[in-house]
Every structure is written in C-alpha cells, then in structure tokens.
Design a protein around this motif. Structure first.
Motif, short mmCIF file in Angstrom:
data_model
loop_
_atom_site.label_atom_id
_atom_site.label_comp_id
_atom_site.label_asym_id
_atom_site.label_seq_id
_atom_site.Cartn_x
_atom_site.Cartn_y
_atom_site.Cartn_z
N ASP A 1 0.81 -1.23 0.00
CA ASP A 1 0.00 0.00 0.00
C ASP A 1 0.84 1.28 0.00
O ASP A 1 0.32 2.36 -0.23
N LEU A 2 2.10 1.17 0.30
CA LEU A 2 2.95 2.37 0.32
C LEU A 2 3.65 2.60 -1.02
O LEU A 2 4.29 3.63 -1.22
N VAL A 3 3.55 1.64 -1.91
CA VAL A 3 4.33 1.73 -3.16
C VAL A 3 3.88 2.90 -4.04
O VAL A 3 4.73 3.66 -4.53
N ILE A 4 2.58 3.09 -4.21
CA ILE A 4 2.12 4.19 -5.07
C ILE A 4 2.44 5.56 -4.46
O ILE A 4 3.06 6.39 -5.13
N PRO A 5 2.08 5.81 -3.18
CA PRO A 5 2.43 7.14 -2.64
C PRO A 5 3.94 7.42 -2.65
O PRO A 5 4.36 8.54 -2.96
N MET A 6 4.75 6.41 -2.38
CA MET A 6 6.19 6.65 -2.36
C MET A 6 6.75 6.81 -3.78
O MET A 6 7.77 7.47 -3.98
N SER A 7 6.06 6.23 -4.75
CA SER A 7 6.48 6.42 -6.14
C SER A 7 6.24 7.87 -6.53
O SER A 7 7.09 8.50 -7.16
N ARG A 8 5.08 8.39 -6.14
CA ARG A 8 4.79 9.80 -6.46
C ARG A 8 5.82 10.70 -5.81
O ARG A 8 6.31 11.66 -6.41
N ALA A 9 6.15 10.38 -4.56
CA ALA A 9 7.13 11.19 -3.82
C ALA A 9 8.51 11.12 -4.47
O ALA A 9 9.21 12.12 -4.59
N ALA A 10 8.88 9.92 -4.89
CA ALA A 10 10.21 9.74 -5.51
C ALA A 10 10.32 10.54 -6.80
O ALA A 10 11.35 11.17 -7.07
N ILE A 11 9.25 10.55 -7.59
CA ILE A 11 9.28 11.31 -8.84
C ILE A 11 9.42 12.79 -8.51
O ILE A 11 10.22 13.50 -9.12
N SER A 12 8.66 13.25 -7.52
CA SER A 12 8.72 14.67 -7.14
C SER A 12 10.11 15.04 -6.64
O SER A 12 10.52 16.19 -6.77
N ALA A 13 10.80 14.09 -6.05
CA ALA A 13 12.16 14.38 -5.54
C ALA A 13 13.20 14.30 -6.65
O ALA A 13 14.38 14.58 -6.42
N GLY A 14 12.78 13.92 -7.86
CA GLY A 14 13.71 13.96 -8.99
C GLY A 14 14.16 12.63 -9.56
O GLY A 14 15.07 12.58 -10.39
N ALA A 15 13.52 11.54 -9.12
CA ALA A 15 13.95 10.21 -9.61
C ALA A 15 13.78 10.10 -11.13
O ALA A 15 12.86 10.68 -11.71
N ASP A 16 14.68 9.35 -11.75
CA ASP A 16 14.64 9.14 -13.21
C ASP A 16 13.91 7.85 -13.57
O ASP A 16 13.82 7.51 -14.75
N GLY A 17 13.44 7.12 -12.56
CA GLY A 17 12.74 5.88 -12.87
C GLY A 17 12.34 5.14 -11.61
O GLY A 17 12.70 5.53 -10.49
N LEU A 18 11.59 4.06 -11.81
CA LEU A 18 11.13 3.25 -10.69
C LEU A 18 11.41 1.78 -10.97
O LEU A 18 11.39 1.35 -12.13
N LEU A 19 11.67 1.03 -9.90
CA LEU A 19 11.81 -0.42 -9.98
C LEU A 19 10.71 -0.98 -9.09
O LEU A 19 10.72 -0.76 -7.87
N ILE A 20 9.74 -1.67 -9.70
CA ILE A 20 8.52 -2.06 -8.99
C ILE A 20 8.31 -3.57 -9.04
O ILE A 20 8.41 -4.17 -10.11
N GLU A 21 7.97 -4.16 -7.90
CA GLU A 21 7.64 -5.59 -7.89
C GLU A 21 6.14 -5.80 -8.17
O GLU A 21 5.30 -5.21 -7.49
#
Ligand code: PEP
Ligand code: MN
Length: 340
Positions: A281-301
């Motif tokens: 349940d934390l994966v989507i909110p933390m993905s949004r946060a990571a993008i906002s912090a400048g991440a260039d991509g995501l690795l998702i299970e």
C-alpha cells in the motif's frame, strides 16, 4: 594535483592530443569530453602526485582543476553533463522517466509471461525478475538459476522487451550478460568489490542498489569501482535503508538521497519503493514522492498473484494496483518535465 584539464575554446585537435599523450606518458588514462564550447580532459587514477604546472604550461590549456572527492568519475565535477543511457531507444537519465517492473523472483514461464504482457500494455519499458536470489535465509527460495534465465530469454524475445536481472557472483556475469540488458547488483552485494570490477569490464548498464546500511559516499565509491573499469553506464538505485522502526516498514526509503545523488553525481537515479517500504500500500504514494524528488525511474515488484509469490509477496503489486500506479504517476512525471 591535476584531475581535470579544461582546454581553451579555440584549442586545436593537436593541442588536445598533446595533453592526452602527456597523461598517458605519466601512466594515467585520459577521459575526453567534447562539449559544444570546449573540451574537458579528465585524468583517471590516483593523481595526487601530478603537479598542475605540468599541464598549465601546455598550449591550448585554459585551466587545471583538482577534485578532492574520492569518487572522481562518479562526481558531477568531473562530468558536469547528466549521463543518459540509451538502451535500444529507451533512455535512462535526467529528462527521461522509465519504469522497470516484474516479479521479485522468476517462478515459472506462465508467471513471467503474464506479467510481461500486462506491464508492457501499461507502459513499462523494462521487465524485472530475479533468477539468482540473495535471501536472508539460505532455506528460502533462492531462485531458479540458469533454468530461470532461459525463461527470461524466452519471454524477453516473445514481448520484445528489455530485461533486468540480478547477478550475484563474478563467475556468473558472463552467463547473465548473455540474456540481461541491465545487470542488477543487489543491496547485499553493493560492497562486493570483485563483482563490481567484473561488471565494470562489461559494456552492459549496471543498476547498483544502495546497501541498506551504506552512506551516500560509500554508495558513490562503489559506483566508482564500476566506472574505473571503463563501464560508464551505471544507474544508482535507492531501495531503502535500515532504521530503528521495523514494526510496520521493512526499510526507510531515503527520499533525500535522490536530490543528493543527483547533485553529487551525473549518474541516473532510480527508486525501488517495493523494497524501500516492504508494504504494497505504500508503493504508489512513495512512487509519487520519488518522482517529485527527482527520480529518473522506478523499480517495482509486480506479481499476478502476490499472495502466492515465492518471495516478497507482501510488497508486490497485483496487476490492478500496477495499472493504478502507471496512471497515477503520469501527472508527476509531467510536472518534473520528464519524457516517459
Ligand atoms: C530485488 O530487487 O529483488 C532485491 C533482492 O533487492 P535488494 O537487493 O534491494 O534487496
Ligand atoms: Mn524482492
């Protein structure tokens, strides 16, 4: 100490060549970056014994700079432009956004096939799935090994997708490189220097996961081990660090590491919120946060049936949740002016 030689804008090819020859004569390797305005030549190796004067007096040289950081090749000072890795047209680095997704472990053909089909439809460009699993307990599922690699190859070819899979040992690098487009080094192996050197000798992009107890400087020094072997395609991955509260979360996703790494280094930074939190349940909110912090991509299970997964089911998204994630991140990716 001389680390970077900045040539004058009107320096000639001959003058540049003289500088690189001088570097080689001193027993070092030159690293030439040709910018639109001028050429910058880096000196690779322990440069503490080289005096600036040697280069300062050479024709065409504008400035000689010393870099005090241990991780010279990984540093932004050495390489001011962002590194962008191009994998058959899929770009990884600043200005772009890439989603890598798939099961924690490859379990069978059907599981990987279904997952690849679904994530591709939803816009993920790279399929993940481990066949060599570094598990905390030696009695846990340790992956399908070479058999699993065959499944990865089949599914990759079927869906014409790029794949990323973990490599755990130097002697397995060749075998994994035959199938995988990106070599993943797991959190536990971040400090495995022989393995880092070995993948540094390949020309495959390497996704280096931050060790769960590593300082940022240790992380960048480990990237340096790969870079110094000549492989400049390193992707940094923040995947959560150890902290005191393990009641709910498995790790603490260090979001501040993202802008920090992007400031210190030119290398792409991707984020793994699945291991970073350990909770689906934390994966989507933390993905949004990571993008906002400048991440260039995501690795998702992602798993077709997380409740039946042989590893990390509790943090894996089911297909519906993955579809939601892909939809929900779009405005954030746009806001950060990245192309997906
Ligand atoms: C993984 O990505 O499946 C994995 C094992 O990650 P980590 O090395 O970050 O624990
Ligand atoms: Mn996992």
């Amino acid at each position: 100490m001389a680390d970077l030689i900045i040539m004058k804008p009107d320096a000639t090819q001959k003058e540049i060549l003289r500088v690189t020859e001088k570097i080689e004569k001193l027993g070092f390797k030159p690293h030439v970056s040709k910018g639109t305005e001028r050429t910058i030549i880096g000196i690779i190796g322990d440069t503490r014994g080289i005096s600036d004067e040697v280069f300062r007096i050479m024709p065409g040289v504008s400035e000689v700079i010393s870099i005090l950081k241990e991780y010279k090749l990984a540093s932004r000072e050495f390489h001011p432009q962002d590194t962008i890795i191009d994998l058959n047209g899929v770009k990884i680095g600043e200005g772009y956004f890439v989603v890598m997704a798939g099961p924690c472990s490859v379990e069978n053909k059907e599981q990987l096939y279904k997952t690849a089909k679904y994530i591709k439809e939803k816009g993920a460009k790279i399929l993940r799935g481990a066949v060599f699993k570094p598990r905390t307990s030696p009695y846990s599922f340790l992956g399908l090994g070479p058999e699993g690699l065959k499944i990865v190859k089949e599914v990759k070819e079927k869906f014409n997708m790029l794949v990323i899979t973990e490599v755990m040992a130097p002697e397995e690098v060749e075998m994994v490189s035959e199938v995988s487009d990106i070599l993943q080094i797991g959190t536990r192996n971040m400090f495995n220097y022989r393995l880092l050197e070995k993948v540094g000798k390949t020309n495959k992009p390497v996704l280096l996961k931050r060790n769960f107890s590593a300082k940022i400087s240790e992380f960048l020094n480990c990237a340096e081990y790969i870079l110094k072997e000549g492989n400049n395609k390193v992707i940094l991955c923040e995947r959560g660090i150890r902290a005191f509260d393990t009641e709910f979360t498995r790790n603490i996703l260090d979001l501040s590491a993202i802008p920090l790494l992007k400031k210190e280094s030119h290398l792409p930074v991707v984020v793994d919120p699945s291991h970073g939190t350990g909770i689906r349940d934390l994966v989507i909110p933390m993905s949004r946060a990571a993008i906002s912090a400048g991440a260039d991509g995501l690795l998702i299970e992602v798993h077709p049936k997380p409740e039946e997964a042989l590893s990390d089911g509790f943090q894996s998204l089911n297909f519906e949740m993955f579809g939601n994630l892909m939809r929900e991140i779009i405005p954030f990716v746009k806001l950060m002016k990245k192309k997906m």
